[in-house]
Every structure is written in C-alpha cells, then in structure tokens.
Design a protein around this motif. Structure first.
Motif, PDB file in Angstrom:
ATOM      1  N   CYS A  69      -5.590 -34.118  14.153  1.00  0.00           N
ATOM      2  CA  CYS A  69      -5.234 -34.440  12.508  1.00  0.00           C
ATOM      3  C   CYS A  69      -4.292 -35.633  12.547  1.00  0.00           C
ATOM      4  O   CYS A  69      -3.195 -35.442  13.210  1.00  0.00           O
ATOM      5  CB  CYS A  69      -4.686 -33.322  11.860  1.00  0.00           C
ATOM      6  SG  CYS A  69      -4.473 -33.758  10.092  1.00  0.00           S
ATOM      7  N   HIS A  71      -1.967 -35.994  10.483  1.00  0.00           N
ATOM      8  CA  HIS A  71      -0.602 -35.221  10.097  1.00  0.00           C
ATOM      9  C   HIS A  71       0.084 -34.858  11.020  1.00  0.00           C
ATOM     10  O   HIS A  71       0.927 -35.175  11.779  1.00  0.00           O
ATOM     11  CB  HIS A  71      -0.978 -34.398   8.926  1.00  0.00           C
ATOM     12  CG  HIS A  71       0.113 -33.576   8.381  1.00  0.00           C
ATOM     13  ND1 HIS A  71       0.051 -32.342   8.110  1.00  0.00           N
ATOM     14  CD2 HIS A  71       1.481 -34.236   8.071  1.00  0.00           C
ATOM     15  CE1 HIS A  71       1.307 -32.122   7.453  1.00  0.00           C
ATOM     16  NE2 HIS A  71       1.985 -33.043   7.297  1.00  0.00           N
ATOM     17  N   MET A  72      -0.279 -33.549  11.426  1.00  0.00           N
ATOM     18  CA  MET A  72       0.461 -32.729  12.598  1.00  0.00           C
ATOM     19  C   MET A  72      -0.381 -32.364  13.896  1.00  0.00           C
ATOM     20  O   MET A  72      -0.165 -31.319  14.265  1.00  0.00           O
ATOM     21  CB  MET A  72       1.212 -31.478  12.069  1.00  0.00           C
ATOM     22  CG  MET A  72       2.326 -32.149  11.375  1.00  0.00           C
ATOM     23  SD  MET A  72       3.150 -30.733  10.450  1.00  0.00           S
ATOM     24  CE  MET A  72       4.494 -31.313   9.553  1.00  0.00           C
ATOM     25  N   SER A  73      -1.520 -32.963  14.046  1.00  0.00           N
ATOM     26  CA  SER A  73      -2.405 -32.955  15.445  1.00  0.00           C
ATOM     27  C   SER A  73      -3.094 -31.741  15.208  1.00  0.00           C
ATOM     28  O   SER A  73      -3.503 -31.573  16.451  1.00  0.00           O
ATOM     29  CB  SER A  73      -1.325 -33.171  16.517  1.00  0.00           C
ATOM     30  OG  SER A  73      -0.865 -34.523  16.481  1.00  0.00           O
ATOM     31  N   ALA A  74      -3.347 -30.992  14.565  1.00  0.00           N
ATOM     32  CA  ALA A  74      -4.296 -29.916  14.490  1.00  0.00           C
ATOM     33  C   ALA A  74      -5.762 -30.278  15.005  1.00  0.00           C
ATOM     34  O   ALA A  74      -6.109 -31.492  14.615  1.00  0.00           O
ATOM     35  CB  ALA A  74      -4.251 -29.063  13.104  1.00  0.00           C
ATOM     36  N   CYS A  88      -8.812 -30.643   7.409  1.00  0.00           N
ATOM     37  CA  CYS A  88      -8.147 -30.175   8.317  1.00  0.00           C
ATOM     38  C   CYS A  88      -7.827 -28.601   8.184  1.00  0.00           C
ATOM     39  O   CYS A  88      -7.630 -28.111   7.070  1.00  0.00           O
ATOM     40  CB  CYS A  88      -6.747 -30.853   8.570  1.00  0.00           C
ATOM     41  SG  CYS A  88      -5.655 -30.188   9.766  1.00  0.00           S
ATOM     42  N   LEU A  90      -5.366 -26.917   9.041  1.00  0.00           N
ATOM     43  CA  LEU A  90      -3.984 -26.312   8.905  1.00  0.00           C
ATOM     44  C   LEU A  90      -3.239 -26.511   7.650  1.00  0.00           C
ATOM     45  O   LEU A  90      -2.942 -25.521   7.245  1.00  0.00           O
ATOM     46  CB  LEU A  90      -3.181 -27.126  10.202  1.00  0.00           C
ATOM     47  CG  LEU A  90      -1.889 -26.473  10.608  1.00  0.00           C
ATOM     48  CD1 LEU A  90      -1.961 -25.177  10.825  1.00  0.00           C
ATOM     49  CD2 LEU A  90      -1.298 -27.272  11.725  1.00  0.00           C
ATOM     50  N   HIS A  91      -3.240 -27.924   6.976  1.00  0.00           N
ATOM     51  CA  HIS A  91      -2.653 -27.960   5.777  1.00  0.00           C
ATOM     52  C   HIS A  91      -3.522 -28.511   4.760  1.00  0.00           C
ATOM     53  O   HIS A  91      -3.078 -29.144   3.769  1.00  0.00           O
ATOM     54  CB  HIS A  91      -1.448 -28.745   5.987  1.00  0.00           C
ATOM     55  CG  HIS A  91      -0.482 -28.448   7.071  1.00  0.00           C
ATOM     56  ND1 HIS A  91      -0.358 -28.991   8.063  1.00  0.00           N
ATOM     57  CD2 HIS A  91       0.433 -27.321   7.175  1.00  0.00           C
ATOM     58  CE1 HIS A  91       0.683 -28.478   8.986  1.00  0.00           C
ATOM     59  NE2 HIS A  91       1.079 -27.470   8.379  1.00  0.00           N
ATOM     60  N   ASP A  92      -5.012 -28.323   4.913  1.00  0.00           N
ATOM     61  CA  ASP A  92      -5.892 -29.032   4.039  1.00  0.00           C
ATOM     62  C   ASP A  92      -5.977 -30.322   3.717  1.00  0.00           C
ATOM     63  O   ASP A  92      -6.383 -30.880   2.551  1.00  0.00           O
ATOM     64  CB  ASP A  92      -5.546 -28.079   2.429  1.00  0.00           C
ATOM     65  CG  ASP A  92      -5.848 -26.765   2.600  1.00  0.00           C
ATOM     66  OD1 ASP A  92      -6.850 -26.200   3.568  1.00  0.00           O
ATOM     67  OD2 ASP A  92      -5.383 -25.863   1.892  1.00  0.00           O
ATOM     68  N   GLY A  93      -5.425 -31.057   4.649  1.00  0.00           N
ATOM     69  CA  GLY A  93      -5.599 -32.543   4.392  1.00  0.00           C
ATOM     70  C   GLY A  93      -6.956 -32.882   4.541  1.00  0.00           C
ATOM     71  O   GLY A  93      -7.503 -32.029   5.376  1.00  0.00           O
ATOM     72  N   PRO A 106      -1.982 -33.451   2.865  1.00  0.00           N
ATOM     73  CA  PRO A 106      -1.630 -32.220   3.457  1.00  0.00           C
ATOM     74  C   PRO A 106      -0.921 -31.388   2.272  1.00  0.00           C
ATOM     75  O   PRO A 106      -0.174 -31.923   1.278  1.00  0.00           O
ATOM     76  CB  PRO A 106      -0.765 -32.394   4.596  1.00  0.00           C
ATOM     77  CG  PRO A 106      -1.319 -33.707   5.142  1.00  0.00           C
ATOM     78  CD  PRO A 106      -1.437 -34.672   3.813  1.00  0.00           C
TER      79      PRO A 106
HETATM   80  S1  FES Z   1      -2.033 -30.777  10.656  1.00  0.00           S
HETATM   81 FE1  FES Z   1      -3.809 -31.450   9.622  1.00  0.00          FE
HETATM   82  S2  FES Z   1      -3.320 -31.404   7.548  1.00  0.00           S
HETATM   83 FE2  FES Z   1      -1.252 -30.951   8.666  1.00  0.00          FE
END
Ligand code: FES
Length: 166
Positions: A69, A71-74, A88, A90-93, A106
C-alpha cells in the motif's frame, strides 16, 4: 453456477508513464503467472526475489504494481477490488489503478501525494478513533500517501511477463 470469463482477450493495461517504477525502463521481462490463472476482476501477489508484485486483471487490462500500500505498505492483494479501485485491508485507503491516485485517503489521514493534509476520519457507523497527541499522531499526520508505481507488463505464449529491475 458463476459465468466463467475467458482470459483470451487479456492484455496489458495502460498506466501513467510518469508512474513507471524506477529501474524498469530497460529491465528484462520475467514470466510470473499463466494468464489463465488470473481471471478478470481478480488480483494476485507474485514474489520475485525481494519484490512483491500485485497483478490485477481488470476490464482495462492487466496491471502490475507493488503489492505494498502507498500508505504503510500493507499487502493490497488481500484487500478488495471494485472495478479499477483497489481497497487496502488496513486503513481503508482506496487507490485508482488507472490514474495511480488515491481515491480515498486512509482513515488515519495524513498527507496526500502532493503534500496536502487530510484529517482522520471513520467509516460510516463507527465512532471516530481517539488520536491522542504525541509522536504517533505526528507521524500519522506527516505520513505521505504516495501514488501507485507500475511495472510494465506483456503477455507471451499465455504467460504474464513483468519487467523487473535486476
Ligand atoms: S496501509 Fe493501506 S491504507 Fe494504511
């Protein structure tokens, strides 16, 4: 019984040239998956050495991006797919495969690819998460949500091939 779609018309998708992954311009193509193993509206992780690549078969063609991702690589490969929008887990991005842009920031908020700040938010029906001040909140605020990066794709003899930097 679900309708099985043919993959005979599968083709590489066009992506914004400025978002091509670094080092792929003259990289060798490597076979990563048989076309028949990636149905339309399906996404799949393939791992080549240290690199996790997300393959997505859409109505616009087959995309290959990092399975990380922006954002934070999920891993986006275990998220959801709605047309050409990848969600994503993890945080709905949500990220637009056609443009490479963020379609939904996110829940943690943060900076978008152009450095514009977006506040935290909560999905409908959920209370906003309390975000106590401190370094974690500051880190979330300053985390840049970048655009997707793409690996060139071609199809040869029924195999999806991706240009991977050496
Ligand atoms: S890691 Fe994907 S939205 Fe945060």
């Amino acid at each position: 019984m679900p309708l099985m779609r043919s993959t005979a018309g599968a083709h590489p998708a066009a992506f914004p040239a400025r978002l091509q992954a670094v080092g792929t311009a003259d990289a060798a193509y490597r076979p990563v998956l048989a076309v028949v193993e990636l149905s339309e509206n399906e996404m799949r992780r393939v791992t080549i050495g240290e690199l996790d690549v997300l393959l997505v078969n859409t109505e616009r063609g087959i995309f290959a991006t990092d399975d990380r991702c922006p954002h934070m690589s999920a891993p986006l490969s275990i998220g959801d797919l709605d047309g050409c929008i990848v969600g994503c887990p993890l945080h709905d991005g949500r990220f637009d495969l056609v443009s490479g842009d963020t379609a939904q920031m996110p829940t943690t908020g943060g900076l978008d690819a152009d450095g514009v700040y977006h506040p935290t938010w909560s999905p409908a029906g959920r209370d906003p998460k309390v975000d106590p001040p401190g370094k974690k909140a500051e880190a979330r605020r300053l985390t840049r949500v970048r655009r997707l990066r793409y690996y060139p794709v071609r199809i040869t003899d029924g195999m999806i091939e991706v240009a991977i930097p050496a």
